[in-house]
Motif scaffolding. Structure first.
Motif, PDB file in Angstrom:
ATOM      1  N   THR A  44       0.815  -1.219   0.000  1.00 26.33           N
ATOM      2  CA  THR A  44       0.000   0.000   0.000  1.00 26.33           C
ATOM      3  C   THR A  44       0.846   1.265   0.000  1.00 26.33           C
ATOM      4  N   GLU A  45       2.179   1.144   0.059  1.00 26.29           N
ATOM      5  CA  GLU A  45       3.011   2.346   0.195  1.00 26.29           C
ATOM      6  C   GLU A  45       4.398   2.097  -0.387  1.00 26.29           C
ATOM      7  N   ALA A  46       5.104   3.200  -0.667  1.00 25.60           N
ATOM      8  CA  ALA A  46       6.465   3.118  -1.196  1.00 25.60           C
ATOM      9  C   ALA A  46       7.144   4.461  -0.972  1.00 25.60           C
ATOM     10  N   CYS A  47       8.435   4.515  -1.287  1.00 22.16           N
ATOM     11  CA  CYS A  47       9.190   5.750  -1.118  1.00 22.16           C
ATOM     12  C   CYS A  47      10.029   5.973  -2.371  1.00 22.16           C
ATOM     13  N   THR A  48      10.169   7.227  -2.778  1.00 23.54           N
ATOM     14  CA  THR A  48      10.938   7.557  -3.963  1.00 23.54           C
ATOM     15  C   THR A  48      11.786   8.797  -3.716  1.00 23.54           C
ATOM     16  N   GLY A  49      12.899   8.886  -4.419  1.00 28.00           N
ATOM     17  CA  GLY A  49      13.738  10.073  -4.335  1.00 28.00           C
ATOM     18  C   GLY A  49      13.395  11.080  -5.406  1.00 28.00           C
ATOM     19  N   ARG A  50      12.491  10.712  -6.307  1.00 33.35           N
ATOM     20  CA  ARG A  50      12.096  11.600  -7.403  1.00 33.35           C
ATOM     21  C   ARG A  50      10.639  11.998  -7.203  1.00 33.35           C
ATOM     22  N   ILE A  51      10.424  13.228  -6.784  1.00 33.11           N
ATOM     23  CA  ILE A  51       9.091  13.711  -6.477  1.00 33.11           C
ATOM     24  C   ILE A  51       8.446  14.256  -7.742  1.00 33.11           C
ATOM     25  N   VAL A  52       7.328  13.674  -8.130  1.00 34.84           N
ATOM     26  CA  VAL A  52       6.591  14.144  -9.301  1.00 34.84           C
ATOM     27  C   VAL A  52       5.140  14.364  -8.902  1.00 34.84           C
ATOM     28  N   GLY A  53       4.513  15.351  -9.503  1.00 31.60           N
ATOM     29  CA  GLY A  53       3.146  15.660  -9.152  1.00 31.60           C
ATOM     30  C   GLY A  53       2.900  17.143  -9.275  1.00 31.60           C
ATOM     31  N   HIS A  65       3.647  31.794  -3.795  1.00 34.67           N
ATOM     32  CA  HIS A  65       4.521  31.870  -4.960  1.00 34.67           C
ATOM     33  C   HIS A  65       4.665  30.546  -5.693  1.00 34.67           C
ATOM     34  N   LEU A  66       4.109  29.442  -5.137  1.00 33.48           N
ATOM     35  CA  LEU A  66       4.167  28.162  -5.839  1.00 33.48           C
ATOM     36  C   LEU A  66       2.992  28.051  -6.789  1.00 33.48           C
ATOM     37  N   SER A  67       3.260  27.698  -8.024  1.00 34.87           N
ATOM     38  CA  SER A  67       2.210  27.604  -9.036  1.00 34.87           C
ATOM     39  C   SER A  67       1.476  26.275  -8.920  1.00 34.87           C
ATOM     40  N   SER A  68       0.151  26.312  -9.069  1.00 33.99           N
ATOM     41  CA  SER A  68      -0.637  25.080  -8.985  1.00 33.99           C
ATOM     42  C   SER A  68      -0.372  24.161 -10.167  1.00 33.99           C
ATOM     43  N   SER A  69       0.168  24.701 -11.249  1.00 34.17           N
ATOM     44  CA  SER A  69       0.427  23.865 -12.418  1.00 34.17           C
ATOM     45  C   SER A  69       1.866  23.405 -12.505  1.00 34.17           C
ATOM     46  N   ALA A  70       2.693  23.858 -11.553  1.00 36.33           N
ATOM     47  CA  ALA A  70       4.107  23.500 -11.608  1.00 36.33           C
ATOM     48  C   ALA A  70       4.312  22.094 -11.095  1.00 36.33           C
ATOM     49  N   SER A  71       5.060  21.296 -11.830  1.00 33.99           N
ATOM     50  CA  SER A  71       5.411  19.962 -11.386  1.00 33.99           C
ATOM     51  C   SER A  71       6.879  19.932 -11.060  1.00 33.99           C
ATOM     52  N   SER A  72       7.285  18.996 -10.213  1.00 32.40           N
ATOM     53  CA  SER A  72       8.664  18.942  -9.761  1.00 32.40           C
ATOM     54  C   SER A  72       9.222  17.547  -9.962  1.00 32.40           C
TER      55      SER A  72
END
Length: 240
Positions: free
Chosen positions: A80-89, A216-223
């Protein structure tokens, strides 16, 4: 889809008039059912990781369809869970444990659902929201109204004539329960659907969400990289 995406309605001051309260409530229930299917009823468990209003499509009868599974993770067995070093969303919809530590689970999707729910109720975006120096997100605004027993003030003005106030307050409380800071405090999607059928007085009391996205963070910005914790703020107000 003939009616495009949910955000094209709720954030447009003209088209939002087409979404009266019964339609919005059915959209909320429909999204919850879709997320329950992904988390529990599908043969393989799916964590969407990018649930947001622009990824909710509306058919000709305004039924919601969850779309864009490009960032989704599929789990087999009892995972049900995991961890990643690459944050996307998308900023504004990410759960704090995912944005800061790369930890994601079904409960991080629940957080995103809570943000979407509060946006549907208010007609306002979580990011880009600004009311005062103390409140720079929709989540912070909703929490402040909860502490002041003024949740109806969260309502999109276009809903005034059609809104069922008891259902509205119930949905607002569910939204706040979904965006609680600790994943273990958030309900499952099956619990969300159960709460949509009961009286608001029978629901748990939410704790304060501490993950407020700054203006200042954009709602459409992905990281694609882990954000700096300094980009986020916590607001500590005494709850009731």
């Amino acid at each position: 889809m003939p009616n495009k995406s949910l955000d094209s309605f709720i954030f447009d001051r003209t088209r939002t008039l087409l979404l009266d309260w019964p339609i919005r409530f059915e959209i909320i229930v429909g999204i919850a059912r879709g997320m329950l299917y992904l988390h529990q009823d599908s043969r393989l468990r799916v964590i969407h990781r990018d649930l947001k209003t622009s990824n909710i499509l509306l058919d000709e009868e305004m039924n919601p369809k969850i779309s864009d599974f490009g960032l989704a993770k599929i789990f087999g067995g009892k995972e049900t869970e995991a961890c990643t070093g690459r944050i996307v969303g998308t900023y504004g919809y990410m759960a704090p444990e995912y944005a800061l530590d790369g930890f994601f689970s079904t409960k991080s999707d629940v957080f995103s659902f809570g943000v979407v729910l509060l946006e549907i109720l208010s007609g306002k975006k979580n990011t880009g929201f600004y009311q005062s120096k103390q409140i720079s997100s929709l989540l912070g605004h909703a929490w402040k109204l909860w502490t002041e027993n003024k949740l109806l003030d969260l309502m999109d003005p276009s809903l005034c004539e059609t809104c069922n106030e008891n259902e509205f307050i119930k949905c607002a409380v569910i939204g706040l329960l979904c965006v609680q800071d600790e994943p273990s405090d958030r309900p499952t999607m099956s619990n969300v659907l159960f709460m949509l059928d009961i009286e608001a007085a029978s629901m748990p009391i939410p704790t304060q969400p501490t993950f407020f996205v700054k203006k200042h963070l954009s709602s459409s910005a992905s990281s694609s990289s882990k954000p700096d914790i300094g980009q986020f703020e916590s607001s500590y107000q005494e709850g009731r």
